[in-house]
Every structure is written in structure tokens, then in C-alpha cells.
Design a protein around this motif. Structure first.
Motif, PDB file in Angstrom:
ATOM      1  N   ILE A  45      20.073 -34.908 -52.402  1.00 19.75           N
ATOM      2  CA  ILE A  45      18.893 -35.720 -52.717  1.00 19.75           C
ATOM      3  C   ILE A  45      19.117 -36.530 -53.985  1.00 19.75           C
ATOM      4  O   ILE A  45      18.771 -37.713 -54.038  1.00 19.75           O
ATOM      5  N   ILE A  46      19.699 -35.921 -54.996  1.00 16.49           N
ATOM      6  CA  ILE A  46      19.994 -36.635 -56.253  1.00 16.49           C
ATOM      7  C   ILE A  46      20.958 -37.786 -55.987  1.00 16.49           C
ATOM      8  O   ILE A  46      20.775 -38.899 -56.480  1.00 16.49           O
ATOM      9  N   LYS A  47      21.975 -37.530 -55.183  1.00 20.31           N
ATOM     10  CA  LYS A  47      22.968 -38.563 -54.863  1.00 20.31           C
ATOM     11  C   LYS A  47      22.320 -39.718 -54.103  1.00 20.31           C
ATOM     12  O   LYS A  47      22.577 -40.883 -54.391  1.00 20.31           O
ATOM     13  N   MET A  48      21.460 -39.409 -53.152  1.00 19.62           N
ATOM     14  CA  MET A  48      20.786 -40.454 -52.379  1.00 19.62           C
ATOM     15  C   MET A  48      19.820 -41.240 -53.253  1.00 19.62           C
ATOM     16  O   MET A  48      19.676 -42.458 -53.105  1.00 19.62           O
ATOM     17  N   ASP A  49      19.153 -40.570 -54.196  1.00 21.28           N
ATOM     18  CA  ASP A  49      18.219 -41.235 -55.091  1.00 21.28           C
ATOM     19  C   ASP A  49      18.942 -42.214 -56.000  1.00 21.28           C
ATOM     20  O   ASP A  49      18.462 -43.327 -56.243  1.00 21.28           O
ATOM     21  N   LYS A  50      20.117 -41.812 -56.504  1.00 24.54           N
ATOM     22  CA  LYS A  50      20.892 -42.709 -57.366  1.00 24.54           C
ATOM     23  C   LYS A  50      21.374 -43.925 -56.589  1.00 24.54           C
ATOM     24  O   LYS A  50      21.393 -45.029 -57.103  1.00 24.54           O
ATOM     25  N   ARG A  51      21.744 -43.727 -55.324  1.00 21.61           N
ATOM     26  CA  ARG A  51      22.220 -44.821 -54.496  1.00 21.61           C
ATOM     27  C   ARG A  51      21.094 -45.815 -54.201  1.00 21.61           C
ATOM     28  O   ARG A  51      21.299 -47.018 -54.157  1.00 21.61           O
ATOM     29  N   ASP A  52      19.866 -45.303 -54.024  1.00 22.62           N
ATOM     30  CA  ASP A  52      18.722 -46.176 -53.732  1.00 22.62           C
ATOM     31  C   ASP A  52      18.325 -47.010 -54.932  1.00 22.62           C
ATOM     32  O   ASP A  52      17.791 -48.100 -54.786  1.00 22.62           O
ATOM     33  N   LYS A  53      18.552 -46.517 -56.132  1.00 22.68           N
ATOM     34  CA  LYS A  53      18.141 -47.214 -57.350  1.00 22.68           C
ATOM     35  C   LYS A  53      19.065 -48.381 -57.682  1.00 22.68           C
ATOM     36  O   LYS A  53      18.682 -49.297 -58.373  1.00 22.68           O
ATOM     37  N   THR A  54      20.295 -48.368 -57.197  1.00 20.79           N
ATOM     38  CA  THR A  54      21.228 -49.442 -57.533  1.00 20.79           C
ATOM     39  C   THR A  54      21.201 -50.545 -56.532  1.00 20.79           C
ATOM     40  O   THR A  54      20.654 -50.556 -55.522  1.00 20.79           O
TER      41      THR A  54
END
Length: 54
Positions: A45-54
Motif C-alpha cells: 500500500i505504501i509503495k502504491m501510494d508513493k507511485r500515485d503521488k508522482t
């Protein structure tokens, strides 16, 4: 997450049968599997959240 629990379940059952300890390793390794699965989902979830923010 499910795979981590099942791996702990099967290894715990095998160790209990081999060593003659009733539910000791089964319970310990199932809990390890649950916590490992939760950690894996959290990191995903953390990895997907970081990907969505960029």
C-alpha cells in the motif's frame, strides 16, 4: 497474505508432528505468517501510494 499464513500453518503442523509438541509451533508460525502478511500488504500500500503521488 494468505500464502504467508498457509506456509506457517503447514510448517507448524510438520514441526509439531515431528517433535511431538501439540499446537506450539503451529500457533507460533501461524501468528508469524499473519504478521508477515500484514506487513507485506502494508508495504504494498505504501509503495502504491508513493507511485500515485508522482
Amino acid at each position: 497474505m494468505i500464502a504467508n499464513i498457509f506456509v506457517g500453518l503447514f510448517i507448524g503442523k510438520y514441526l509439531d508432528k515431528w517433535l511431538g509438541t501439540s499446537p506450539l509451533f503451529l500457533l507460533v508460525l501461524v501468528f508469524v505468517g499473519v504478521f508477515s502478511g500484514i506487513k507485506s500488504v502494508y508495504l504494498l500500500i505504501i509503495k502504491m501510494d508513493k507511485r500515485d503521488k508522482t
